[in-house]
Design a protein around this motif. Sequence first.
Motif, PDB file in Angstrom:
ATOM      1  N   ILE A  52       0.829  -1.193   0.000  1.00  0.00           N
ATOM      2  CA  ILE A  52       0.000   0.000   0.000  1.00  0.00           C
ATOM      3  C   ILE A  52       0.868   1.249   0.000  1.00  0.00           C
ATOM      4  CG2 ILE A  52      -1.854  -1.227   1.167  1.00  0.00           C
ATOM      5  CD1 ILE A  52      -1.155   0.436   3.695  1.00  0.00           C
ATOM      6  N   TRP A  53       0.218   2.400  -0.060  1.00  0.00           N
ATOM      7  CA  TRP A  53       0.908   3.644  -0.333  1.00  0.00           C
ATOM      8  C   TRP A  53       2.050   3.962   0.618  1.00  0.00           C
ATOM      9  CZ3 TRP A  53       0.947   7.884   2.997  1.00  0.00           C
ATOM     10  CH2 TRP A  53       0.110   7.768   4.129  1.00  0.00           C
ATOM     11  N   ASN A  54       1.897   3.629   1.895  1.00  0.00           N
ATOM     12  CA  ASN A  54       2.937   3.985   2.864  1.00  0.00           C
ATOM     13  C   ASN A  54       3.796   2.794   3.267  1.00  0.00           C
ATOM     14  OD1 ASN A  54       1.146   2.532   4.393  1.00  0.00           O
ATOM     15  ND2 ASN A  54       0.844   4.104   5.954  1.00  0.00           N
ATOM     16  N   GLY A  55       3.592   1.664   2.637  1.00  0.00           N
ATOM     17  CA  GLY A  55       4.390   0.484   2.944  1.00  0.00           C
ATOM     18  C   GLY A  55       3.988  -0.257   4.194  1.00  0.00           C
ATOM     19  N   ALA A  56       2.935   0.185   4.851  1.00  0.00           N
ATOM     20  CA  ALA A  56       2.546  -0.411   6.130  1.00  0.00           C
ATOM     21  C   ALA A  56       1.991  -1.817   5.972  1.00  0.00           C
ATOM     22  CB  ALA A  56       1.522   0.479   6.830  1.00  0.00           C
ATOM     23  N   ASN A  57       1.391  -2.096   4.841  1.00  0.00           N
ATOM     24  CA  ASN A  57       0.828  -3.421   4.592  1.00  0.00           C
ATOM     25  C   ASN A  57       1.326  -3.971   3.267  1.00  0.00           C
ATOM     26  OD1 ASN A  57      -0.879  -3.892   6.895  1.00  0.00           O
ATOM     27  ND2 ASN A  57      -2.229  -2.305   6.103  1.00  0.00           N
ATOM     28  N   THR A  58       1.614  -5.265   3.285  1.00  0.00           N
ATOM     29  CA  THR A  58       2.054  -5.940   2.071  1.00  0.00           C
ATOM     30  C   THR A  58       1.293  -7.245   1.908  1.00  0.00           C
ATOM     31  OG1 THR A  58       3.848  -7.034   3.282  1.00  0.00           O
ATOM     32  CG2 THR A  58       4.386  -4.985   2.125  1.00  0.00           C
ATOM     33  N   TYR A  59       1.292  -7.720   0.669  1.00  0.00           N
ATOM     34  CA  TYR A  59       0.668  -9.001   0.336  1.00  0.00           C
ATOM     35  C   TYR A  59       1.658  -9.802  -0.492  1.00  0.00           C
ATOM     36  CZ  TYR A  59      -1.818 -12.386  -2.472  1.00  0.00           C
ATOM     37  OH  TYR A  59      -2.180 -13.547  -3.120  1.00  0.00           O
ATOM     38  N   TYR A  60       1.689 -11.121  -0.259  1.00  0.00           N
ATOM     39  CA  TYR A  60       2.524 -12.003  -1.062  1.00  0.00           C
ATOM     40  C   TYR A  60       1.733 -13.236  -1.458  1.00  0.00           C
ATOM     41  CZ  TYR A  60       6.430  -9.234   0.639  1.00  0.00           C
ATOM     42  OH  TYR A  60       7.282  -8.197   0.920  1.00  0.00           O
ATOM     43  N   ALA A  61       1.924 -13.674  -2.666  1.00  0.00           N
ATOM     44  CA  ALA A  61       1.371 -14.956  -3.080  1.00  0.00           C
ATOM     45  C   ALA A  61       2.065 -16.060  -2.284  1.00  0.00           C
ATOM     46  CB  ALA A  61       1.600 -15.169  -4.573  1.00  0.00           C
ATOM     47  N   ASP A  62       1.342 -17.114  -2.022  1.00  0.00           N
ATOM     48  CA  ASP A  62       1.906 -18.207  -1.223  1.00  0.00           C
ATOM     49  C   ASP A  62       3.189 -18.746  -1.836  1.00  0.00           C
ATOM     50  OD1 ASP A  62      -1.292 -19.677  -0.219  1.00  0.00           O
ATOM     51  OD2 ASP A  62      -0.114 -18.043   0.639  1.00  0.00           O
ATOM     52  N   SER A  63       3.263 -18.742  -3.140  1.00  0.00           N
ATOM     53  CA  SER A  63       4.412 -19.335  -3.830  1.00  0.00           C
ATOM     54  C   SER A  63       5.712 -18.556  -3.620  1.00  0.00           C
ATOM     55  CB  SER A  63       4.118 -19.443  -5.328  1.00  0.00           C
ATOM     56  OG  SER A  63       3.826 -18.166  -5.872  1.00  0.00           O
ATOM     57  N   VAL A  64       5.610 -17.302  -3.164  1.00  0.00           N
ATOM     58  CA  VAL A  64       6.822 -16.488  -3.008  1.00  0.00           C
ATOM     59  C   VAL A  64       7.056 -16.038  -1.570  1.00  0.00           C
ATOM     60  CG1 VAL A  64       6.560 -15.679  -5.376  1.00  0.00           C
ATOM     61  CG2 VAL A  64       5.763 -14.252  -3.481  1.00  0.00           C
ATOM     62  N   LYS A  65       6.148 -16.357  -0.680  1.00  0.00           N
ATOM     63  CA  LYS A  65       6.297 -15.941   0.722  1.00  0.00           C
ATOM     64  C   LYS A  65       7.602 -16.456   1.301  1.00  0.00           C
ATOM     65  CE  LYS A  65       1.501 -15.401   2.224  1.00  0.00           C
ATOM     66  NZ  LYS A  65       0.389 -15.983   3.011  1.00  0.00           N
ATOM     67  N   GLY A  66       8.309 -15.572   1.989  1.00  0.00           N
ATOM     68  CA  GLY A  66       9.579 -15.941   2.592  1.00  0.00           C
ATOM     69  C   GLY A  66      10.763 -15.825   1.656  1.00  0.00           C
ATOM     70  N   ARG A  67      10.495 -15.643   0.357  1.00  0.00           N
ATOM     71  CA  ARG A  67      11.594 -15.534  -0.612  1.00  0.00           C
ATOM     72  C   ARG A  67      11.645 -14.147  -1.264  1.00  0.00           C
ATOM     73  NH1 ARG A  67      11.585 -18.465  -5.116  1.00  0.00           N
ATOM     74  NH2 ARG A  67       9.301 -18.651  -5.240  1.00  0.00           N
ATOM     75  N   PHE A  68      10.486 -13.549  -1.487  1.00  0.00           N
ATOM     76  CA  PHE A  68      10.405 -12.248  -2.151  1.00  0.00           C
ATOM     77  C   PHE A  68      10.038 -11.167  -1.140  1.00  0.00           C
ATOM     78  CE2 PHE A  68       9.180 -13.754  -6.731  1.00  0.00           C
ATOM     79  CZ  PHE A  68      10.250 -14.637  -6.705  1.00  0.00           C
ATOM     80  N   THR A  69      10.549  -9.964  -1.387  1.00  0.00           N
ATOM     81  CA  THR A  69      10.208  -8.816  -0.553  1.00  0.00           C
ATOM     82  C   THR A  69       9.897  -7.630  -1.442  1.00  0.00           C
ATOM     83  OG1 THR A  69      11.675  -9.575   1.220  1.00  0.00           O
ATOM     84  CG2 THR A  69      10.949  -7.279   1.284  1.00  0.00           C
ATOM     85  N   ILE A  70       8.716  -7.069  -1.261  1.00  0.00           N
ATOM     86  CA  ILE A  70       8.333  -5.875  -2.006  1.00  0.00           C
ATOM     87  C   ILE A  70       8.594  -4.659  -1.131  1.00  0.00           C
ATOM     88  CG2 ILE A  70       5.911  -5.971  -1.239  1.00  0.00           C
ATOM     89  CD1 ILE A  70       5.130  -4.937  -4.039  1.00  0.00           C
ATOM     90  N   SER A  71       9.070  -3.596  -1.747  1.00  0.00           N
ATOM     91  CA  SER A  71       9.313  -2.353  -1.008  1.00  0.00           C
ATOM     92  C   SER A  71       9.161  -1.178  -1.961  1.00  0.00           C
ATOM     93  CB  SER A  71      10.717  -2.359  -0.379  1.00  0.00           C
ATOM     94  OG  SER A  71      11.712  -2.439  -1.376  1.00  0.00           O
ATOM     95  N   ARG A  72       9.109  -0.001  -1.384  1.00  0.00           N
ATOM     96  CA  ARG A  72       8.953   1.189  -2.212  1.00  0.00           C
ATOM     97  C   ARG A  72       9.708   2.351  -1.594  1.00  0.00           C
ATOM     98  NH1 ARG A  72       2.769   2.065  -2.580  1.00  0.00           N
ATOM     99  NH2 ARG A  72       3.389   3.937  -3.725  1.00  0.00           N
ATOM    100  N   ASP A  73      10.136   3.250  -2.454  1.00  0.00           N
ATOM    101  CA  ASP A  73      10.768   4.487  -2.025  1.00  0.00           C
ATOM    102  C   ASP A  73       9.990   5.607  -2.689  1.00  0.00           C
ATOM    103  OD1 ASP A  73      12.334   6.730  -1.592  1.00  0.00           O
ATOM    104  OD2 ASP A  73      14.214   5.638  -1.775  1.00  0.00           O
ATOM    105  N   ASN A  74       9.058   6.177  -1.964  1.00  0.00           N
ATOM    106  CA  ASN A  74       8.199   7.213  -2.557  1.00  0.00           C
ATOM    107  C   ASN A  74       8.983   8.461  -2.931  1.00  0.00           C
ATOM    108  OD1 ASN A  74       5.901   5.612  -2.439  1.00  0.00           O
ATOM    109  ND2 ASN A  74       5.268   6.399  -0.445  1.00  0.00           N
ATOM    110  N   ALA A  75      10.036   8.730  -2.214  1.00  0.00           N
ATOM    111  CA  ALA A  75      10.857   9.902  -2.547  1.00  0.00           C
ATOM    112  C   ALA A  75      11.515   9.733  -3.912  1.00  0.00           C
ATOM    113  CB  ALA A  75      11.913  10.113  -1.475  1.00  0.00           C
ATOM    114  N   LYS A  76      11.803   8.480  -4.276  1.00  0.00           N
ATOM    115  CA  LYS A  76      12.419   8.199  -5.577  1.00  0.00           C
ATOM    116  C   LYS A  76      11.386   7.751  -6.610  1.00  0.00           C
ATOM    117  CE  LYS A  76      16.942   6.898  -3.751  1.00  0.00           C
ATOM    118  NZ  LYS A  76      17.989   5.842  -3.679  1.00  0.00           N
ATOM    119  N   ASN A  77      10.115   7.700  -6.179  1.00  0.00           N
ATOM    120  CA  ASN A  77       9.051   7.260  -7.095  1.00  0.00           C
ATOM    121  C   ASN A  77       9.350   5.890  -7.691  1.00  0.00           C
ATOM    122  OD1 ASN A  77       6.625   8.675  -7.376  1.00  0.00           O
ATOM    123  ND2 ASN A  77       6.994   9.128  -9.534  1.00  0.00           N
TER     124      ASN A  77
END
Length: 118
Positions: A52-77
């Motif tokens: 979500i917009w502020n990074g407070a909540n994330t979702y992962y498909a079961d197939s990638v949980k524990g292996r993938f990490t989503i993140s964002r840098d809003n300052a860098k868009n």
Amino acid sequence: QVQLVESGGGLVQAGDSVRLSCAASGRTISNYTMGWFRQAPEKERELVAAIIWNGANTYYADSVKGRFTISRDNAKNTLYLQMNSLKAEDTAVYYCNAKLTTWSRDYWGQGTQVTVSS
């Protein structure tokens, strides 16, 4: 309008790590929900991870949980997907997605190919 450009894909070996980036332009994405989708040959596009917009909540498909990490840098868009312990079944074209609200249009990047050799 939001333009999205993915980068970071390539050919890697099983067990390797890769970080995908999605650079946004045209508008700030700071209030958008962002996601990574992937589409393997002859398969439907599937949601891999979302944030979500502020990074407070994330979702992962079961197939990638524990292996993938989503993140964002809003300052860098910019949106990221850190992919560790890659498997052959992770081979796909990975797409970046931006969506303002449930009822808003989707914005898509052109995709970046990730190929994992076993």
